[in-house]
Design a protein around this motif. Structure first.
Motif, PDB file in Angstrom:
ATOM      1  N   SER A 244      19.888  34.876  47.585  1.00 31.03           N
ATOM      2  CA  SER A 244      19.382  36.079  46.953  1.00 31.03           C
ATOM      3  C   SER A 244      18.870  35.712  45.567  1.00 31.03           C
ATOM      4  CB  SER A 244      20.484  37.140  46.860  1.00 31.03           C
ATOM      5  OG  SER A 244      20.012  38.273  46.164  1.00 31.03           O
ATOM      6  N   SER A 245      17.561  35.519  45.456  1.00 30.15           N
ATOM      7  CA  SER A 245      16.977  35.128  44.172  1.00 30.15           C
ATOM      8  C   SER A 245      17.156  36.220  43.127  1.00 30.15           C
ATOM      9  CB  SER A 245      15.491  34.811  44.351  1.00 30.15           C
ATOM     10  OG  SER A 245      14.784  35.933  44.854  1.00 30.15           O
ATOM     11  N   THR A 246      17.177  37.477  43.574  1.00 27.33           N
ATOM     12  CA  THR A 246      17.365  38.593  42.644  1.00 27.33           C
ATOM     13  C   THR A 246      18.757  38.553  42.028  1.00 27.33           C
ATOM     14  OG1 THR A 246      15.849  39.975  43.922  1.00 27.33           O
ATOM     15  CG2 THR A 246      17.336  41.098  42.391  1.00 27.33           C
ATOM     16  N   VAL A 247      19.767  38.321  42.868  1.00 25.61           N
ATOM     17  CA  VAL A 247      21.151  38.232  42.368  1.00 25.61           C
ATOM     18  C   VAL A 247      21.295  37.036  41.439  1.00 25.61           C
ATOM     19  CG1 VAL A 247      23.563  37.904  43.030  1.00 25.61           C
ATOM     20  CG2 VAL A 247      22.087  39.393  44.397  1.00 25.61           C
ATOM     21  N   LEU A 248      20.698  35.909  41.798  1.00 26.56           N
ATOM     22  CA  LEU A 248      20.770  34.716  40.958  1.00 26.56           C
ATOM     23  C   LEU A 248      20.152  34.984  39.588  1.00 26.56           C
ATOM     24  CD1 LEU A 248      21.288  31.727  40.415  1.00 26.56           C
ATOM     25  CD2 LEU A 248      19.183  31.186  41.657  1.00 26.56           C
TER      26      LEU A 248
ATOM     27  N   LEU B 162      20.955  36.180  33.687  1.00 31.11           N
ATOM     28  CA  LEU B 162      20.723  37.044  32.532  1.00 31.11           C
ATOM     29  C   LEU B 162      22.033  37.589  31.959  1.00 31.11           C
ATOM     30  CD1 LEU B 162      17.588  39.167  33.556  1.00 31.11           C
ATOM     31  CD2 LEU B 162      17.697  37.160  32.073  1.00 31.11           C
ATOM     32  N   ILE B 163      22.924  38.047  32.835  1.00 35.04           N
ATOM     33  CA  ILE B 163      24.209  38.600  32.385  1.00 35.04           C
ATOM     34  C   ILE B 163      25.033  37.538  31.668  1.00 35.04           C
ATOM     35  CG2 ILE B 163      26.424  39.538  33.165  1.00 35.04           C
ATOM     36  CD1 ILE B 163      24.875  40.966  35.404  1.00 35.04           C
ATOM     37  N   PHE B 164      25.089  36.353  32.264  1.00 35.46           N
ATOM     38  CA  PHE B 164      25.914  35.308  31.653  1.00 35.46           C
ATOM     39  C   PHE B 164      25.290  34.810  30.351  1.00 35.46           C
ATOM     40  CE2 PHE B 164      29.685  32.974  32.221  1.00 35.46           C
ATOM     41  CZ  PHE B 164      29.498  31.763  31.566  1.00 35.46           C
ATOM     42  N   PHE B 165      23.963  34.804  30.281  1.00 32.37           N
ATOM     43  CA  PHE B 165      23.294  34.414  29.038  1.00 32.37           C
ATOM     44  C   PHE B 165      23.629  35.395  27.920  1.00 32.37           C
ATOM     45  CE2 PHE B 165      19.702  35.050  26.144  1.00 32.37           C
ATOM     46  CZ  PHE B 165      19.603  33.785  25.584  1.00 32.37           C
ATOM     47  N   ILE B 166      23.659  36.685  28.232  1.00 35.57           N
ATOM     48  CA  ILE B 166      23.998  37.697  27.232  1.00 35.57           C
ATOM     49  C   ILE B 166      25.433  37.502  26.740  1.00 35.57           C
ATOM     50  CG2 ILE B 166      24.383  40.166  26.869  1.00 35.57           C
ATOM     51  CD1 ILE B 166      22.037  40.666  28.824  1.00 35.57           C
ATOM     52  N   LEU B 167      26.366  37.268  27.680  1.00 41.62           N
ATOM     53  CA  LEU B 167      27.757  37.021  27.302  1.00 41.62           C
ATOM     54  C   LEU B 167      27.885  35.778  26.431  1.00 41.62           C
ATOM     55  CD1 LEU B 167      29.531  37.797  30.700  1.00 41.62           C
ATOM     56  CD2 LEU B 167      29.512  39.210  28.644  1.00 41.62           C
ATOM     57  N   TYR B 168      27.182  34.728  26.818  1.00 37.38           N
ATOM     58  CA  TYR B 168      27.177  33.488  26.042  1.00 37.38           C
ATOM     59  C   TYR B 168      26.685  33.755  24.622  1.00 37.38           C
ATOM     60  CZ  TYR B 168      25.383  28.941  24.435  1.00 37.38           C
ATOM     61  OH  TYR B 168      25.086  27.818  23.699  1.00 37.38           O
ATOM     62  N   SER B 169      25.591  34.495  24.490  1.00 35.52           N
ATOM     63  CA  SER B 169      24.990  34.758  23.185  1.00 35.52           C
ATOM     64  C   SER B 169      25.911  35.581  22.298  1.00 35.52           C
ATOM     65  CB  SER B 169      23.650  35.485  23.364  1.00 35.52           C
ATOM     66  OG  SER B 169      22.761  34.728  24.155  1.00 35.52           O
ATOM     67  N   VAL B 170      26.538  36.594  22.878  1.00 36.25           N
ATOM     68  CA  VAL B 170      27.440  37.462  22.103  1.00 36.25           C
ATOM     69  C   VAL B 170      28.611  36.662  21.545  1.00 36.25           C
ATOM     70  CG1 VAL B 170      29.066  39.386  22.263  1.00 36.25           C
ATOM     71  CG2 VAL B 170      26.791  39.576  23.301  1.00 36.25           C
ATOM     72  N   VAL B 171      29.254  35.854  22.397  1.00 33.89           N
ATOM     73  CA  VAL B 171      30.397  35.044  21.949  1.00 33.89           C
ATOM     74  C   VAL B 171      29.953  34.014  20.921  1.00 33.89           C
ATOM     75  CG1 VAL B 171      32.173  33.418  22.685  1.00 33.89           C
ATOM     76  CG2 VAL B 171      31.650  35.411  24.096  1.00 33.89           C
ATOM     77  N   TYR B 172      28.792  33.438  21.133  1.00 34.76           N
ATOM     78  CA  TYR B 172      28.258  32.449  20.187  1.00 34.76           C
ATOM     79  C   TYR B 172      28.106  33.060  18.795  1.00 34.76           C
ATOM     80  CZ  TYR B 172      25.316  28.513  18.662  1.00 34.76           C
ATOM     81  OH  TYR B 172      24.803  27.416  18.007  1.00 34.76           O
ATOM     82  N   LEU B 173      27.551  34.257  18.728  1.00 35.48           N
ATOM     83  CA  LEU B 173      27.343  34.927  17.445  1.00 35.48           C
ATOM     84  C   LEU B 173      28.680  35.336  16.813  1.00 35.48           C
ATOM     85  CD1 LEU B 173      24.258  37.150  18.344  1.00 35.48           C
ATOM     86  CD2 LEU B 173      24.290  35.075  16.929  1.00 35.48           C
TER      87      LEU B 173
ATOM     88  N   MET C   6      28.310  26.822  29.312  1.00 37.25           N
ATOM     89  CA  MET C   6      26.928  26.405  29.085  1.00 37.25           C
ATOM     90  C   MET C   6      26.330  25.583  30.221  1.00 37.25           C
ATOM     91  SD  MET C   6      25.086  23.435  28.238  1.00 37.25           S
ATOM     92  CE  MET C   6      26.251  22.339  27.444  1.00 37.25           C
ATOM     93  N   PRO C   7      27.031  24.564  30.742  1.00 37.68           N
ATOM     94  CA  PRO C   7      26.413  23.758  31.808  1.00 37.68           C
ATOM     95  C   PRO C   7      26.105  24.552  33.068  1.00 37.68           C
ATOM     96  CG  PRO C   7      28.728  23.186  31.533  1.00 37.68           C
ATOM     97  CD  PRO C   7      28.345  24.037  30.367  1.00 37.68           C
ATOM     98  N   ILE C   8      26.887  25.602  33.343  1.00 39.54           N
ATOM     99  CA  ILE C   8      26.639  26.404  34.540  1.00 39.54           C
ATOM    100  C   ILE C   8      25.391  27.260  34.359  1.00 39.54           C
ATOM    101  CG2 ILE C   8      27.636  28.042  36.166  1.00 39.54           C
ATOM    102  CD1 ILE C   8      28.995  25.279  35.991  1.00 39.54           C
ATOM    103  N   ILE C   9      25.190  27.782  33.146  1.00 43.64           N
ATOM    104  CA  ILE C   9      23.962  28.544  32.884  1.00 43.64           C
ATOM    105  C   ILE C   9      22.744  27.655  33.106  1.00 43.64           C
ATOM    106  CG2 ILE C   9      22.641  29.852  31.187  1.00 43.64           C
ATOM    107  CD1 ILE C   9      25.195  30.526  29.758  1.00 43.64           C
ATOM    108  N   LEU C  10      22.772  26.475  32.519  1.00 41.77           N
ATOM    109  CA  LEU C  10      21.641  25.552  32.658  1.00 41.77           C
ATOM    110  C   LEU C  10      21.451  25.145  34.115  1.00 41.77           C
ATOM    111  CD1 LEU C  10      22.128  23.218  29.553  1.00 41.77           C
ATOM    112  CD2 LEU C  10      20.814  25.338  29.738  1.00 41.77           C
ATOM    113  N   PHE C  11      22.555  24.899  34.798  1.00 40.63           N
ATOM    114  CA  PHE C  11      22.479  24.508  36.204  1.00 40.63           C
ATOM    115  C   PHE C  11      21.853  25.605  37.058  1.00 40.63           C
ATOM    116  CE2 PHE C  11      24.430  25.010  40.386  1.00 40.63           C
ATOM    117  CZ  PHE C  11      23.983  23.853  41.005  1.00 40.63           C
ATOM    118  N   LEU C  12      22.275  26.839  36.846  1.00 34.43           N
ATOM    119  CA  LEU C  12      21.754  27.950  37.640  1.00 34.43           C
ATOM    120  C   LEU C  12      20.253  28.144  37.413  1.00 34.43           C
ATOM    121  CD1 LEU C  12      24.637  30.563  37.239  1.00 34.43           C
ATOM    122  CD2 LEU C  12      24.134  29.146  39.229  1.00 34.43           C
ATOM    123  N   ILE C  13      19.813  27.898  36.194  1.00 35.52           N
ATOM    124  CA  ILE C  13      18.380  27.998  35.913  1.00 35.52           C
ATOM    125  C   ILE C  13      17.608  26.925  36.668  1.00 35.52           C
ATOM    126  CG2 ILE C  13      16.617  27.792  34.111  1.00 35.52           C
ATOM    127  CD1 ILE C  13      18.629  29.042  32.166  1.00 35.52           C
ATOM    128  N   ILE C  14      18.117  25.701  36.640  1.00 31.75           N
ATOM    129  CA  ILE C  14      17.472  24.615  37.391  1.00 31.75           C
ATOM    130  C   ILE C  14      17.507  24.916  38.890  1.00 31.75           C
ATOM    131  CG2 ILE C  14      17.595  22.175  37.992  1.00 31.75           C
ATOM    132  CD1 ILE C  14      16.563  22.688  35.188  1.00 31.75           C
TER     133      ILE C  14
END
Length: 431
Positions: A102-106, A111-122, A157-165
């Motif tokens: 499911s490309s839509t779910v992926l 996007l959701i995990f990127f937002i969570l990553y960004s919030v915690v980073y800040l 972080m590595p899972i976000i990058l992996f999922l994008i690839i």
């Protein structure tokens, strides 16, 4: 060169030659583990640093018990299911190619995990006031900035990058979404760079490489070489900030290297490999008290909050009998520290069995789930000379996150069974 080093390097060379055999699975657990440890032991026995010392026989016995027990675990699993049919690497690529996701779910998951990553980073940036790269003492800042619990999302972080690839590899077209994901990829890649943590860049690289190897035909020698050079350059730049920047050949001097300063650049890679084994050999002959599971199940202790309480109450030391600033041990040190020779033998064997089961599960039932899980396990194998990643809460979190994401995005496709049947038929007909 000693006979031990010559023997080990010969084994490593033979393993490399075996990879050129047609149909060879170059990432099989025995092949990768054998190569890694042949190189590690061979380099260690060269004794190129004055920090190294002659080993007692007991240290050699313990080391070989750990290594051979792991290989025995792999062998046992393969013997038990020796006659079961399994797919070749090319067949796995074909099956996984037709398995729908499911490309839509992926896309939404990223996007959701990127937002969570960004919030915690800040949040962590605001709490500490700066980032480790720009701090007065970068290495100290790197260890002080994380906030326990929520920092796991940064470690993802590595899972976000992996999922994008993965999205780029498996999902056709979708140019606009891929452009957005490319921007997110760069943001995560560069933002994590400011934290000066190298370990998870390597995790991302290895998991992505293995996943791409089993799911596509993109892997070529020149592509791997370029990616490897880029990764090494990045890690070297990170190391520049983490070590002293003012004393020329600092690492070469403090390591007491026996070769010329002309080759000082080799000091870092050499010492980071051999001192793990040296620390193990020194500690096993001096250890008198065992910790009965505290270190082997470190991730559980950290998750339950018992880790620091038990450490303080019993006065437990994580790293013992060190003679230098190198403070890491091979994967089976935790097993020995907890349970002695019995733990060293049984738990190393169990870990070898686990790696073989995940590998054969991927060969029996190819899917993005089985391939992703084995990719993570292969990271454990490759860095077994340096650490036991499975005891780390951050790694276990990444392992679980990857499994959850792959289960979430994978869906059954009616074409998969047809491809499965056609491949089986073709394989049986060719015999």
């Amino acid at each position: 060169m000693s006979l031990v080093s010559l023997f080990c390097f010969s084994i490593a060379f033979l393993i490399v030659l075996s990879c050129f055999r047609r149909g060879a699975d170059i990432f099989s657990p025995a092949r990768v583990f054998g190569f890694v440890w042949a190189i590690a032991i061979g380099l260690t026995d060269l004794k190129l640093s004055r920090l190294q010392h002659p080993w007692e026989n007991y240290a050699w016995i313990c080391l070989m018990i750990g290594v051979l027990s792991f290989l025995l675990g792999i062998l046992m699993v393969n013997i038990i299911i020796f006659r079961c049919p399994r797919y070749s690497v090319n067949q796995i690529r074909t099956i996984v190619y037709f398995k729908d996701i499911s490309s839509t779910v992926l896309f939404r998951f990223i996007l959701i995990f990127f937002i969570l990553y960004s919030v915690v980073y800040l949040i962590e940036w605001n709490k500490y006031g700066t980032l480790p790269l720009f701090a007065s003492y970068p290495d100290r800042a790197r260890s002080e900035i994380p906030i326990f619990g929520i920092h796991l999302l940064i470690g993802g972080m590595p899972i976000i990058l992996f999922l994008i690839i993965e999205y780029f590899i498996i999902v056709p077209s979708q140019i606009k979404k891929k452009l957005l994901l490319a921007v997110l990829f760069l943001i995560v890649l560069l933002s994590y760079f400011f934290l000066l943590n190298r370990f998870y860049y390597v995790l991302f690289f290895i998991v992505t490489l293995v996943f791409a190897y089993y799911t596509s035909r993109y892997i070529r020698f020149k592509n791997v070489l370029f990616a490897f050079i880029l990764l090494v350059s990045l890690l070297a730049f990170l190391q520049y900030f983490r070590e002293t920047r003012y004393v020329e050949n600092f690492l070469y001097v403090v390591s007491g290297m026996k070769y010329s300063k002309t080759y000082a650049a080799l000091t870092g890679p050499y010492m980071y490999i051999v001192m793990n084994l040296e620390n193990f050999a020194r500690a096993v002959v001096r250890l008198e008290n065992f910790t009965y599971g505290y270190f082997s199940f470190d991730f559980f202790m950290a998750l339950t909050g018992l880790k620091h309480w038990l450490s303080g109450y019993f006065g437990l030391q994580e790293r013992v009998f060190l003679v230098s600033g190198y403070n890491t041990f091979p994967f089976f040190w935790d097993f020995y520290y907890d349970f002695g020779l019995i733990g060293l033998m049984l738990l190393s064997c169990l870990l070898g069995m686990m790696s073989s089961i995940l590998h054969l599960y991927m060969r029996f039932k190819p899917s993005i789930v089985s391939i992703a899980l084995y990719s993570m396990m292969l990271f454990v194998i490759i860095f077994s000379f340096f650490t036991n990643a499975l005891t780390s809460l951050n790694f276990v979190f990444n392992f679980g996150l990857l499994f959850f994401s792959q289960k979430l995005i994978q869906k059954k496709n009616v074409h998969s069974s047809k491809v499965h049947d056609s491949i089986v038929y073709a394989s049986n007909s060719s015999r």
